[in-house]
Design an enzyme around this catalytic site. Structure first.
Site, PDB file in Angstrom:
ATOM      1  N   ASP A  89       0.959  -1.159  -0.011  1.00  0.00           N
ATOM      2  CA  ASP A  89       0.006  -0.201   0.031  1.00  0.00           C
ATOM      3  C   ASP A  89       1.028   1.326  -0.003  1.00  0.00           C
ATOM      4  O   ASP A  89       2.266   1.146  -0.141  1.00  0.00           O
ATOM      5  CB  ASP A  89      -0.969  -0.021   1.272  1.00  0.00           C
ATOM      6  CG  ASP A  89      -2.380   0.657   0.974  1.00  0.00           C
ATOM      7  OD1 ASP A  89      -2.529   1.357   0.065  1.00  0.00           O
ATOM      8  OD2 ASP A  89      -3.413   0.244   1.590  1.00  0.00           O
ATOM      9  N   ASP A 139     -11.428   1.965  -3.781  1.00  0.00           N
ATOM     10  CA  ASP A 139     -11.663   0.487  -3.077  1.00  0.00           C
ATOM     11  C   ASP A 139     -13.069   0.282  -3.503  1.00  0.00           C
ATOM     12  O   ASP A 139     -14.174   1.084  -3.444  1.00  0.00           O
ATOM     13  CB  ASP A 139     -11.638   0.743  -1.492  1.00  0.00           C
ATOM     14  CG  ASP A 139     -10.245   1.066  -0.818  1.00  0.00           C
ATOM     15  OD1 ASP A 139      -9.223   0.787  -1.850  1.00  0.00           O
ATOM     16  OD2 ASP A 139      -9.996   1.359   0.051  1.00  0.00           O
TER      17      ASP A 139
END
Length: 295
Positions: free
Chosen positions: A79, A139
Site C-alpha cells: 500500500d 476501494d
C-alpha cells in the site's frame, strides 16, 4: 492491514505479528497454510505507517522483505498510505528489486498506480516492470453502485487498460464481494462474470463459513474460472452500447473462440426487453478484432 504489532522489535527493528492474535508467530501460520496446499499473502505499506497506523516499510524495505522471505510469504500487497507521492513509483522499484533478490517467486500487488491513472504520460512500462498486479480504481464496497462504477471506469479510462493485461501482469479492480449483503443474485452473476472476463485476480472478500449456496456456486463455476484463467490473458473491450446495455468482447487463446459479455447497467429491478440482430452485434465484434468476416 492490522496484523502487526503496533511497534517494531526494539532491538532488531523487525516487524512482529500482534502477539495476542498470533501467539505462535507468523511463520507458524504460513506453515499451517502451506501444509494444506494454500498460498499465504500479507499486507505491507511503502510509507512510514500503514493506513491503519501500524509500522510501514519506509527505510525498512530490505529488512521487511527478508522477514517475509523468512516466514515463507507468497504474496505481498504494498500500500502507499503515509508516503510522499513523488517517491511512490521509485520506492516500488526498490521494493521490487529487493523482492527479486530473494530468489523466491513472490507475487507483488501494487497500490500506487490508480492515483496516477489520469496522467497523460502514465509510465506503463514502469508499472509492468514493478508489479504483478495493480489496483486501478478506488476501494470496492458491498454495493452494485460500487461494482458498476469499476466496470464503467474500465470502459472509459483513457489508458486502454485492456492492453496492459497478460501473463504475469494483471489489472486488479479490487476484491469480489459475492456472498455478503449488498448484491442481489443477478448482480453477483454480473460481478463474477465481468471479473472473470477482464481477467482479474479473483480475491474473495467474504466469510466462507457463512456463504450461501448460490454465491458459493458462482465462485466455484468452472466455466467462469476457465475463462478467467485462459492463458492468453488478454483484457476485454467494449464493442457496443445500446440503451444502457453493453456488449463486451475478449479474445481467447483458441483463435476460433471469443468470449462475449452482455450487461444491463440499469438497476430498476424489472425485466427489460431488448431486440438486437445478432449479425449486427457480430459485425461490431469483428470490427474490434480487425476481421472483415469472422464467419
Amino acid at each position: 492491514d492490522c496484523w502487526a504489532a503496533k511497534e517494531r522489535n526494539a532491538s532488531t527493528g523487525e516487524l512482529m505479528p500482534d502477539p495476542q492474535r498470533f501467539p505462535r508467530g507468523m511463520k507458524f501460520l504460513v506453515d499451517y497454510m502451506h501444509q494444506r496446499g494454500l498460498k499465504f499473502g500479507i499486507y505491507a505499506d511503502f510509507g512510514t505507517r500503514t493506513c491503519a497506523g501500524y509500522p510501514g516499510s519506509e527505510f525498512y524495505m530490505q529488512q521487511d522483505i527478508q522477514t517475509f522471505f523468512k516466514w515463507g510469504v507468497d504474496y505481498i500487497k504494498l500500500d502507499q498510505c503515509n508516503s510522499w507521492p513523488p517517491q511512490q513509483m521509485e520506492g516500488h522499484d526498490v521494493f521490487s528489486m529487493y523482492l527479486n533478490h530473494t530468489g523466491k517467486p513472490i507475487v507483488l500487488s501494487c497500490e500506487w498506480a490508480y492515483r496516477h491513472m489520469q496522467d497523460k504520460k502514465f509510465p506503463v512500462a514502469t508499472l509492468l516492470r514493478q508489479c504483478n498486479l495493480w489496483r486501478y480504481s478506488i476501494d470496492i464496497d458491498d454495493s452494485w453502485s460500487s461494482v458498476l462504477t469499476i466496470i464503467q471506469y474500465h470502459k472509459t479510462n483513457p489508458q486502454g487498460l485492456w492492453a496492459w493485461s497478460g501473463p504475469g501482469h494483471w489489472n486488479d479492480p479490487d476484491e469480489l464481494v459475492l456472498g455478503n449483503f449488498g448484491l442481489s443474485h443477478e448482480q453477483e452473476r454480473a460481478h463474477m462474470a465481468f471479473w472473470c472476463l477482464m481477467p482479474a485476480p479473483l480475491l474473495m472478500s467474504t466469510d466462507l463459513r457463512k456463504i450461501n449456496n448460490q454465491s458459493r456456486a458462482l465462485l466455484m463455476n468452472s466455466n467462469l474460472i476457465a475463462l478467467n484463467q485462459d492463458r492468453l490473458g488478454k483484457g476485454a473491450t467494449l464493442v457496443r452500447e445500446d440503451y444502457l446495455i453493453q456488449f463486451w468482447r475478449r479474445e481467447l487463446s483458441d483463435a476460433k473462440k471469443v468470449a462475449v459479455y452482455l450487461l444491463n447497467t440499469l438497476a430498476q429491478g424489472t425485466t427489460r426487453w431488448y431486440s438486437v440482430n445478432p449479425s449486427e452485434v457480430f459485425k461490431d465484434l469483428a470490427r474490434v478484432a480487425g476481421d472483415s468476416d469472422p464467419w
